[in-house]
Design a protein around this motif. Structure first.
Motif, PDB file in Angstrom:
ATOM      1  N   LYS A  42      -6.984   6.250  -8.602  1.00 50.34           N
ATOM      2  CA  LYS A  42      -5.746   5.808  -7.962  1.00 50.34           C
ATOM      3  C   LYS A  42      -5.992   4.886  -6.782  1.00 50.34           C
ATOM      4  O   LYS A  42      -5.066   4.462  -6.127  1.00 50.34           O
TER       5      LYS A  42
ATOM      6  N   ARG B 183       1.780   6.192  -7.254  1.00 48.64           N
ATOM      7  CA  ARG B 183       0.625   6.832  -7.868  1.00 48.64           C
ATOM      8  C   ARG B 183       0.571   8.330  -7.591  1.00 48.64           C
ATOM      9  O   ARG B 183       0.182   9.110  -8.466  1.00 48.64           O
ATOM     10  N   TYR B 184       0.948   8.727  -6.373  1.00 49.95           N
ATOM     11  CA  TYR B 184       0.924  10.143  -6.030  1.00 49.95           C
ATOM     12  C   TYR B 184       2.338  10.689  -6.155  1.00 49.95           C
ATOM     13  O   TYR B 184       3.009  10.997  -5.157  1.00 49.95           O
TER      14      TYR B 184
ATOM     15  N   GLY C  40      -5.982   2.468   1.585  1.00 46.08           N
ATOM     16  CA  GLY C  40      -4.615   1.945   1.706  1.00 46.08           C
ATOM     17  C   GLY C  40      -3.943   2.314   3.011  1.00 46.08           C
ATOM     18  O   GLY C  40      -3.451   1.447   3.747  1.00 46.08           O
TER      19      GLY C  40
ATOM     20  N   ASN D  29       0.827  -1.208   0.000  1.00 43.69           N
ATOM     21  CA  ASN D  29       0.000   0.000   0.000  1.00 43.69           C
ATOM     22  C   ASN D  29       0.860   1.256   0.000  1.00 43.69           C
ATOM     23  O   ASN D  29       0.573   2.221  -0.719  1.00 43.69           O
TER      24      ASN D  29
ATOM     25  N   ARG E  73      -8.665  11.439   1.190  1.00 47.85           N
ATOM     26  CA  ARG E  73      -7.431  11.728   0.464  1.00 47.85           C
ATOM     27  C   ARG E  73      -7.187  13.226   0.543  1.00 47.85           C
ATOM     28  O   ARG E  73      -7.870  13.946   1.270  1.00 47.85           O
TER      29      ARG E  73
ATOM     30  N   ASN F 223       1.009   3.814  -3.178  1.00 45.71           N
ATOM     31  CA  ASN F 223       0.663   5.219  -2.985  1.00 45.71           C
ATOM     32  C   ASN F 223       1.817   6.130  -3.402  1.00 45.71           C
ATOM     33  O   ASN F 223       1.602   7.188  -4.008  1.00 45.71           O
TER      34      ASN F 223
END
Length: 416
Positions: free
Chosen positions: A378, A323-324, A383, A316, A368, A320
């Motif tokens: 995403k 993706r970010y 997560g 996770n 988020r 993350n």
């Protein structure tokens, strides 16, 4: 929860209703027992001290009055000790009766002072010895009276390890401690039923929710595999398939979050370096597609826990971080180490600037950053919540810090 053929015996109930304000007057409460115990100890100690003082006084009086401090010799009085002095006339004539009485009184007064000093010295030694005995006896008695509390504490610690089948089952008089133990047993029985019902619900929900989603995915894949299907239908099928996949991820995340809130009972040695490497391998294709580079050294850091759940933490965090990230030339650094007797997994990345006041919101389910709360592909927003729950179940914690220049530093610490 016990099988249907097993009869659960409720803990013994007190002979009186705890909710009834009118209680028996002769009920052996802890207050009465402690009052009788320490009152009796004080009475016994006073009797022993009184007897010792009496014996010491009698011995001191006998020792100091066994021999007179003077003797009469042929009509004259001669002192027998250095501290008793009788006046003598220079002419050798005997002194008068008044002079003799005064001298004898002074000698007897001095003798009584010596007796009192000796009594005080012996009494102090007796008091010291009696105090040591009283403290030792009081410590032993207090331990005996408070032993049920130790039993309750040990049971509570065992229950803290998710062993809800434990019971105190305290025997003894029907006092406050037994009332507390019986109430605690009743609470444990209710908690065991509640947790068992939750486990059954998670199992049933896992089956009931996965089955229709799996059927939908199969039907959509069959439809998309038909080459004669219209283009509009294929486009709709792809959209529905993506929505179905997102629903499957949401269901898996919710079930994992529900399971990971409890402490881990069965633990095995798990190397965080290996867990991190496997998570990076699973996210490598996505990282390459986004142009994100993996960095960092992973030193061995072995902990006791569940390998699947710990791998979920690493996956996770790594996903993350990928993706970010920034649109180009981004990187993700994954480091494992042992610091201060704890295993540390640290995942840092480049990315957008994260306000410090938004950090706590990241760990809440379905939360988020403000620009990513809705309409994001995403993830489902679970997560970091799952990562925190798994870390807590292993007795550790996870913290996030904004990185200078943008991005985050996620640090997981677990006991070795």
């Amino acid at each position: 929860m016990a099988p249907n053929n097993t009869i659960l015996h409720a803990p013994p109930k007190p002979h009186w209703d705890p909710r009834d304000p009118v209680r028996p007057l002769l009920r052996p409460t802890i207050r009465i027992r402690l009052t009788l115990l320490y009152g009796g100890m004080f009475l016994i100690a006073g009797i022993i001290l009184l007897a010792i003082i009496y014996l010491f006084t009698a011995q001191a009086v006998r020792d100091t009055t066994a021999t007179l401090p003077f003797k009469v010799v042929s009509g004259t009085v001669t002192p027998t000790t250095d501290w008793c002095e009788l006046p003598q006339k220079s002419t050798g004539e005997p002194f008068t009766g008044e002079q003799l009485n005064n001298a004898v009184s002074m000698c007897l007064r001095h003798q009584s002072d010596l007796a009192l000093d000796d009594l005080l010295r012996r009494s102090l030694f007796a008091l010291l010895g009696l105090s040591i005995i009283a403290f030792a006896f009081g410590y032993a008695m207090a331990g005996r009276v408070l032993s049920p509390l130790g039993r309750i504490t040990r049971t509570a610690r065992q229950v803290a390890g998710t062993d809800l089948s434990r019971r105190i089952e305290l025997d003894g008089p029907d006092d406050e401690l037994k009332e507390l133990a019986d109430t605690f047993d009743e609470m444990l029985e209710r908690l065991e039923r509640a947790f068992s019902a939750q486990q059954r619900f998670v199992g049933n929900a896992s089956h009931e929710l996965r089955t229709p989603l799996a059927i939908n995915r199969t039907l959509l894949e069959v439809t998309l595999s038909d080459p004669a299907a219209p283009v509009e239908l294929q486009q709709l099928g792809k959209t529905l398939l993506a929505t179905n996949e997102r629903s499957e991820q949401l269901v898996e995340g919710l079930l994992l979050l529900a399971r990971s809130d409890n402490a881990i009972v069965e633990r095995k040695p798990v190397d965080l370096a290996e867990v991190a490497s496997r998570a990076m391998d699973q996210a490598r294709s996505e990282a390459e597609a986004k142009g994100v580079e993996f960095r960092g050294e992973r030193a061995p850091a072995v902990v006791q826990g569940n390998g699947v759940l710990l791998e979920r933490i690493a996956l996770n965090l790594v996903q993350n971080a990928v993706r970010y990230n920034v649109p180009a030339d981004g990187w993700v650094e994954v480091v494992t180490s042992v610091q201060g007797g704890q295993a540390v997994l640290e995942v840092s990345n480049t990315g957008p600037v994260v306000p410090a006041y938004e950090i706590d919101n990241l760990f809440e389910p379905f939360r988020r950053l403000r620009q990513e709360r809705t309409g994001s592909d995403k993830g489902v927003g679970l997560g970091l919540s799952i990562a925190r729950s798994v870390a807590r179940a292993h007795g550790g914690r996870i913290i996030a810090e904004p990185r200078e220049g943008g991005g985050l530093v996620m640090r997981v610490t677990l006991p070795i």
